[in-house]
Design a protein around this motif. Structure first.
Motif, mmCIF file in Angstrom:
data_model
loop_
_atom_site.group_PDB
_atom_site.id
_atom_site.type_symbol
_atom_site.label_atom_id
_atom_site.label_comp_id
_atom_site.label_asym_id
_atom_site.label_seq_id
_atom_site.Cartn_x
_atom_site.Cartn_y
_atom_site.Cartn_z
ATOM 1 N N VAL A 376 47.007 62.933 57.367
ATOM 2 C CA VAL A 376 47.800 63.698 58.340
ATOM 3 C C VAL A 376 47.402 65.170 58.296
ATOM 4 O O VAL A 376 47.324 65.846 59.333
ATOM 5 N N LYS A 377 47.116 65.692 57.117
ATOM 6 C CA LYS A 377 46.675 67.085 56.997
ATOM 7 C C LYS A 377 45.363 67.294 57.750
ATOM 8 O O LYS A 377 45.162 68.313 58.424
ATOM 9 N N GLU A 378 44.445 66.321 57.644
ATOM 10 C CA GLU A 378 43.164 66.429 58.344
ATOM 11 C C GLU A 378 43.379 66.495 59.857
ATOM 12 O O GLU A 378 42.705 67.250 60.561
ATOM 13 N N TYR A 379 44.314 65.695 60.355
ATOM 14 C CA TYR A 379 44.571 65.645 61.792
ATOM 15 C C TYR A 379 45.250 66.921 62.306
ATOM 16 O O TYR A 379 44.992 67.365 63.420
ATOM 17 N N THR A 380 46.132 67.489 61.493
ATOM 18 C CA THR A 380 47.011 68.546 61.992
ATOM 19 C C THR A 380 46.694 69.944 61.471
ATOM 20 O O THR A 380 47.155 70.926 62.041
ATOM 21 N N HIS A 381 45.950 70.041 60.377
ATOM 22 C CA HIS A 381 45.706 71.320 59.711
ATOM 23 C C HIS A 381 47.033 72.003 59.393
ATOM 24 O O HIS A 381 47.264 73.179 59.707
ATOM 25 N N ARG A 382 47.911 71.239 58.777
ATOM 26 C CA ARG A 382 49.194 71.746 58.321
ATOM 27 C C ARG A 382 49.456 71.243 56.904
ATOM 28 O O ARG A 382 48.993 70.164 56.522
ATOM 29 N N PRO A 383 50.221 72.008 56.088
ATOM 30 C CA PRO A 383 50.643 71.472 54.790
ATOM 31 C C PRO A 383 51.498 70.232 55.024
ATOM 32 O O PRO A 383 52.425 70.247 55.846
ATOM 33 N N VAL A 384 51.217 69.173 54.293
ATOM 34 C CA VAL A 384 51.904 67.896 54.504
ATOM 35 C C VAL A 384 52.432 67.376 53.172
ATOM 36 O O VAL A 384 51.729 67.426 52.157
ATOM 37 N N ILE A 385 53.656 66.879 53.185
ATOM 38 C CA ILE A 385 54.197 66.153 52.038
ATOM 39 C C ILE A 385 54.683 64.799 52.534
ATOM 40 O O ILE A 385 55.497 64.723 53.460
ATOM 41 N N ALA A 386 54.158 63.743 51.936
ATOM 42 C CA ALA A 386 54.601 62.385 52.270
ATOM 43 C C ALA A 386 55.416 61.846 51.091
ATOM 44 O O ALA A 386 54.983 61.931 49.938
ATOM 45 N N PHE A 387 56.593 61.298 51.394
ATOM 46 C CA PHE A 387 57.518 60.822 50.371
ATOM 47 C C PHE A 387 57.671 59.302 50.436
ATOM 48 O O PHE A 387 57.586 58.691 51.506
ATOM 49 N N ALA A 388 57.929 58.726 49.275
ATOM 50 C CA ALA A 388 58.270 57.302 49.175
ATOM 51 C C ALA A 388 59.338 57.154 48.107
ATOM 52 O O ALA A 388 59.515 58.027 47.238
ATOM 53 N N ASN A 389 60.088 56.047 48.144
ATOM 54 C CA ASN A 389 61.093 55.790 47.125
ATOM 55 C C ASN A 389 60.441 55.663 45.755
ATOM 56 O O ASN A 389 59.350 55.084 45.624
#
Length: 576
Positions: A376-389
């Motif tokens: 997602v960071k590659e697509y958007t050039h934004r800091p990204v945090i992905a969460f899971a349980n």
């Protein structure tokens, strides 16, 4: 979605000292990466930084030597990624050569214990009667775990490369080039690099004691371990500064000659990749993902045992297991990617993007969220945090953060933790990647705090994605020999980027291959050459019509098919 900006790298006018023999294109590329003397790209082992520049390394080496002499139970506490696996295997192989008889390893299962030397893991270590713990690629943030180990009478050496917290763990010795006041010149060592330097210090002290002569043992040639150092360094995406490039280059020479450990050979074989042509790309995209898969979905012990075995048949069996796990990882990631792609598709419709992107889904797999965040960071050039349980019953979620140039993601987490103590249960990481745990009911609050903190650090220029190009290539240099020279001019990697060029071409043909890749034939504007090209992740409809001109960013690659080698351009960006 905003269009990326093309920026050609600046090339100093000053020539490279001793580089008169270099091809003009290689010379230009090296200059653009800050190379001023040819000796910087000769990659001689004698030019490696000396171990004694690392704080704590002499104390750590003495503790290890005393433990070997006392026949203490030594346990390497590893991490569940490729850097941790290679670090663990390297320490065990190296210490065996230096007389260690009682040595074992333990890697925390990410789903039971989480990251690092935790208090719960110490209970398990006590059961196997561990006397000396050596952490590799972890430990610098494990204050409570180290304290508990000490209370149980264990000696503890922490070797790590992650950024340290304010309060260092109460270990007997800490070896970490990023600790405050450490004068080691290379701050970019991976965990496996730190482990290698500790082995070098142990060997040096043993040689000073004439230990090898007295015990009638050969002095270990630690250069034979650079295959493990190369794999772990490339896999961990640390900057390839001069010191790291020397070690990676040495490791690649071993790997290409098939003088690497059987486990690495088996990984190349199961990936169906030509080991004789190995480079940093093949390690990063084919070997490391298979090794990492074990830690993401199951138990990294499979990967460590693969790197420890000297039995070729066993190595093939373990590599096949890792390949199967990696296929499972791909299926899980594909399912998760569907949701992430839908988010990205919605974002693409907007003229502006939010400063940060936080993603969470209750069915996501915590072992794969890091890969998802990277995509997602590659697509958007934004800091990204992905969460899971954290697990099915837990009230906590685990996040994997990926940043963009100009934003130190761990520093942002430090600020949030200082402003809202207790919201983040634990965190750690680097400038470009970090991990964190927080209560599920705090996600919205965290997302707001994360957005506010990032806005304070990032300006509009930082949020503008920039594609750095090495400029155009003359038609006469668009050939197989040039592609081979570029490959040999590496190793390329983080902050020593693989050459990327831009230029105009006429599209002679284009067709879909696989689900979403495009095969093209491109013609140079002077109509002299037609060149095959491949664009991964692009549909033919994204390109201009046939016989039309297009401006592309591309890499020059060597394509091997049916024993025939040809030049192939790999298209990374469509500019116009």
């Amino acid at each position: 979605m905003p269009t990326p900006k093309l920026q050609r790298r600046k090339v100093p006018d000053t020539p490279i000292l001793g580089g008169d023999h270099l091809h003009h294109l290689i010379h230009r590329i090296y200059l653009a990466r800050g190379i001023t003397e040819f000796s910087e790209v000769e990659y001689r082992l004698k030019n490696l930084c000396r171990p004694d520049a690392l704080n704590g390394i002499e104390v750590a080496a003495k503790i290890i030597i005393d433990a070997i002499a006392a026949k203490k139970q030594i346990v390497i506490v590893g991490d569940f990624d490729a850097d941790g696996a290679t670090s663990t295997a390297l320490m065990i192989r190296g210490l065996h050569q230096m007389g260690a008889s009682f040595i074992n390893f333990m890697v925390p299962n990410r789903f039971e214990y989480g990251y690092g030397l935790t208090v719960e893991l110490v209970d398990e270590l006590e059961k196997i009667k561990a006397e000396l713990l050596i952490t590799v690629d972890n430990g610098i943030s494990s204050y409570k775990g180290v304290a508990k180990a000490k209370s149980k009478g264990m000696d503890v050496i922490v070797t790590d490369h992650h950024l340290p917290p304010e309060a260092l763990p109460p270990a007997d010795a800490i070896v970490n080039p990023n600790c405050h006041g450490d004068e080691f010149p290379s701050k970019s060592l991976a965990g496996v690099g730190v482990a290698f330097y500790l082995l070098a210090a142990v060997r040096s002290q043993l040689m000073a004691q004439n230990w090898f002569e007295i015990n009638q043992k050969p002095v270990p040639n630690l250069a034979h371990l650079f295959d493990l150092v190369a794999l772990g360094t490339v896999a961990d995406l640390v900057p390839l500064d001069g010191n790291n490039r020397i070690m990676v280059d040495a490791g690649l020479q071993l790997i290409k000659a098939k003088r690497s450990v059987p486990g690495i050979n088996a990984l190349f074989e199961v990936a169906n990749v030509d080991q004789g042509a190995a480079d940093s790309n093949s390690l990063a995209f084919y070997v490391a993902p298979r090794l990492n898969a074990a830690g993401r979905l199951e138990d990294m012990s499979i990967g460590i045992n693969l790197l420890l075995t000297d039995d070729h048949a066993e190595a093939k069996v373990l590599a096949a297991q890792l390949n199967d796990i990696n296929q499972q990882r791909k299926r899980i990631q594909q399912d998760m990617q569907i949701f992430a792609d839908s988010v990205v598709d919605e974002l693409k419709k907007k003229t502006s993007l939010p400063e940060v992107i936080c993603l969470y889904h209750e069915n996501w797999h915590q072992g794969v969220v890091g890969l998802l965040a990277s995509k997602v960071k590659e697509y958007t050039h934004r800091p990204v945090i992905a969460f899971a349980n954290e697990n099915d019953d837990s009230i906590f979620i685990k996040g994997s953060a990926r940043s963009i140039p100009g934003l130190h993601i761990r520093d942002v987490l430090v600020e949030i933790d200082a402003q809202q103590p207790g919201m983040i249960t634990k965190f750690g990481g680097h400038a470009m990647a970090a991990g964190l745990t927080l209560p599920k009911d705090q996600l919205n609050t965290f997302q707001t705090a994360f957005s506010v903190a990032v806005k304070q650090h990032l300006g509009a220029d930082t949020l503008q994605q920039i594609i750095y190009s090495d400029g155009s290539v003359d038609t006469e240099d668009l050939n197989l020999r040039m592609a081979e020279m570029l490959k040999d001019a590496g190793p390329w990697g983080q902050l020593f980027d693989q050459p990327l060029f831009d230029g105009w071409f006429v599209i002679k043909s284009k067709r879909l291959i696989g689900d979403n890749h495009c095969k093209l034939v491109l013609q140079t504007p002077d109509l002299i050459k037609q060149i095959d090209a491949i664009a991964f992740g692009f549909h033919p409809n994204q390109f201009a019509e046939e016989q039309q001109s297009t401006h592309l960013c591309y890499q020059m690659m060597v394509n091997e098919f049916r024993n025939r080698r040809t030049l192939q351009l790999k298209v990374d960006h469509i500019l116009k």
